[in-house]
Design an enzyme around this catalytic site. Structure first.
Site, mmCIF file in Angstrom:
data_model
loop_
_atom_site.group_PDB
_atom_site.id
_atom_site.type_symbol
_atom_site.label_atom_id
_atom_site.label_comp_id
_atom_site.label_asym_id
_atom_site.label_seq_id
_atom_site.Cartn_x
_atom_site.Cartn_y
_atom_site.Cartn_z
ATOM 1 N N HIS A 55 1.605 3.659 0.999
ATOM 2 C CA HIS A 55 0.528 4.659 1.038
ATOM 3 C C HIS A 55 1.004 6.002 0.490
ATOM 4 O O HIS A 55 0.625 7.078 0.982
ATOM 5 C CB HIS A 55 -0.008 4.833 2.459
ATOM 6 C CG HIS A 55 -0.557 3.573 3.062
ATOM 7 N ND1 HIS A 55 -1.846 3.143 2.835
ATOM 8 C CD2 HIS A 55 0.023 2.640 3.866
ATOM 9 C CE1 HIS A 55 -2.046 2.007 3.485
ATOM 10 N NE2 HIS A 55 -0.930 1.680 4.108
ATOM 11 N N ASN A 128 -7.224 -0.054 6.792
ATOM 12 C CA ASN A 128 -7.333 -0.318 5.363
ATOM 13 C C ASN A 128 -8.794 -0.528 4.974
ATOM 14 O O ASN A 128 -9.679 -0.511 5.832
ATOM 15 C CB ASN A 128 -6.523 -1.558 4.968
ATOM 16 C CG ASN A 128 -5.028 -1.301 4.905
ATOM 17 O OD1 ASN A 128 -4.594 -0.198 4.583
ATOM 18 N ND2 ASN A 128 -4.244 -2.310 5.217
#
Length: 484
Positions: A55, A128
């Protein structure tokens, strides 16, 4: 005309000259005593904190969460205690596998992390844009991420590494199917759904626990890019998703998501697991909506851009361990691993006092007994820094979560579910839900990604596709030129 502020050092000392270094004579060497020069160079060398291992590239914005439906029968969490109640939020979107300079349109899952600044502390729902994941045990996570990064010899991305891992981990097939479908390249962050992904729990005022999954359904509508569009935009505007989000908020076109939950009692869990053979806490699985319909909870709106990307987005430090009274965890193996790993990553990446930073700081009264360390901002004042129930400090007795716990069973050991769990039915169901043209794009994307992968790996992976659905396997094989 307004005068610009006077330039100073970080300690507030006025700077005499910001254009010329202090030297021994007009052409002499620079002197070490030029503190302003040294301070500038030292800080410049340290302007980049270590990027996230995953990320790494993200975008963020502030907003509000508004309760629209009553769920107090399931949870005592105060942010849900009345319809119409608003809670401030901060959301960070991200790609998962790429570095900070990678393109926003790469085929990759997207992070969807939401922080709720509640009256009882920060609640972080770090999920997510997919309801499932590639693996079900955190011991495999470092290995998995290594395959998505760079080959240690060539320093290039390696399809062989990726498919070798996936072919040896059939539990990944469900997420692989989602990744190579149209949803693997969402059109920015506003046009994708979000999920808590893991199984979490809620605790009621009566101490009863239910298992829950969180859903964020975009009000903007799902919109995806084709593979060709994603590649083209990556070259033309690698910051495409960040630009789209920032500009939408800047012009007042605030993105919104409908927030809902799936709820499962423990009695239902036992019956459902017996009927389906699936583990309710397995992150590679979803709960079918026909068995557990989504219940509306509220609306998430993003309506304020950060003023300083580094301070507010880059240093935002999420952890799924941050839950407030009335919310809880589950035996989900991947969640259990993340409860440790996320906070530990922030201690390394941002620092031991990362919770002092404004974006991470709770917006409610707080007191803890942590002291000192780098970047200490509020060191607790004169209050004792030890457990002093009978002295002048805080008393933790009778407060906190009041978590009723869950029953444990079995002997401690390392249990391997591979070969016993059904890793194919849900992946096949996802394939069969797609339209014919979506199936065609899925199998084309996979075939293109597998070209050049060694035959042994291709054959192993084709076997997984065929177990999910014979047409699935046959189409990928045909497009790879593999004879049946």
């Amino acid at each position: 005309m307004r005068q610009p502020p006077r330039l100073t050092t970080a300690s507030g000392i006025p700077v005499a000259d910001n254009q010329n270094s202090l030297t021994a004579g007009p052409r002499g060497p620079i002197l070490l005593q030029d503190f302003h020069l040294i301070e500038k160079l030292q800080h410049f060398n340290r302007e980049r904190i270590p990027e996230r291992v995953v990320h790494a590239k993200g975008s963020g914005a502030y907003g509000t969460f508004t309760v629209t439906h009553d769920i107090t029968q399931y949870t005592k969490a105060k942010l849900f205690d009345r319809i119409g109640k608003e809670t401030d939020t901060f959301v960070r979107f991200s790609t998962v596998g790429g570095e900070k300079g990678s393109a926003d349109t790469e085929r990759d899952p997207r992070g969807f992390a939401v922080r709720f600044y509640t009256e009882e502390g920060n609640w972080d729902l770090a999920g997510n844009n997919t309801p499932m994941f590639f693996i079900k045990d955190p011991i495999k996570f470092p290995d998995f991420v290594h395959t998505q990064k760079r080959d240690p010899q060539t320093n290039m991305k390696s399809p062989t590494m990726m498919w070798d891992f996936w072919s040896r981990a059939p539990e990944s097939l469900h997420q692989v199917t989602m990744l190579f479908s149209d949803r693997g390249t969402p059109d920015g962050y506003r046009h994708m759904d979000g999920f808590g992904s893991h199984t979490f729990s809620m605790i009621s005022a009566d101490g009863e626990r239910v298992w829950v999954k969180w859903h964020f359904k975009t009000q903007q509508g799902i919109r995806n890019l084709t593979a060709d569009q994603a590649v083209r935009i990556a070259g033309e505007d690698p910051d495409y998703a960040q630009r789209d989000l920032y500009q939408a908020i800047d012009r007042g076109d605030f993105p919104r998501w409908d927030v809902s939950i799936q709820v499962m009692t423990d009695v239902q869990r036992v019956e459902w697991e017996k009927r389906t053979g699936w583990n309710a806490f397995d992150l590679t699985k979803v709960w079918p909506h026909k068995d557990f319909p989504r219940l509306p909870v509220g609306v998430l709106e993003l309506n304020l851009n950060p003023e300083n990307y580094h301070a507010e987005v880059e240093q935002a430090a999420f952890s799924p361990a941050n839950v407030v009274p009335g919310l809880g965890y589950s035996p989900d193996r991947m969640l259990q691993g993340r409860l440790f790993a996320y906070h530990d990553a922030q201690l390394y990446r941002v620092g031991t006092n990362h919770q002092h930073l404004p974006v991470n700081r709770p917006r409610c009264p707080f007191h803890h007994q942590q002291r000192d360390g780098a970047m200490t901002v509020d060191n607790g004042g004169a209050v004792a820094n030890y457990d002093n129930v009978n002295a002048f400090g805080t008393d933790a007795r009778g407060f906190g979560h009041g978590d009723p716990g869950w029953a444990l069973e079995g002997v401690a050991g390392r249990y391997d579910p591979r070969g016993h769990d059904d890793d194919f039915t849900q992946a096949g169901n996802l394939f069969r839900l797609m339209t014919a043209d979506a199936q065609d794009r899925l199998t084309t994307n996979i075939a293109n990604a597998m070209r050049g992968v060694p035959q042994e790996i291709r054959e192993r992976q084709l076997g997984h596709f065929a177990k999910a659905d014979p047409r699935y396997g046959a189409e990928v094989a045909r497009k790879l030129g593999v004879k049946g």
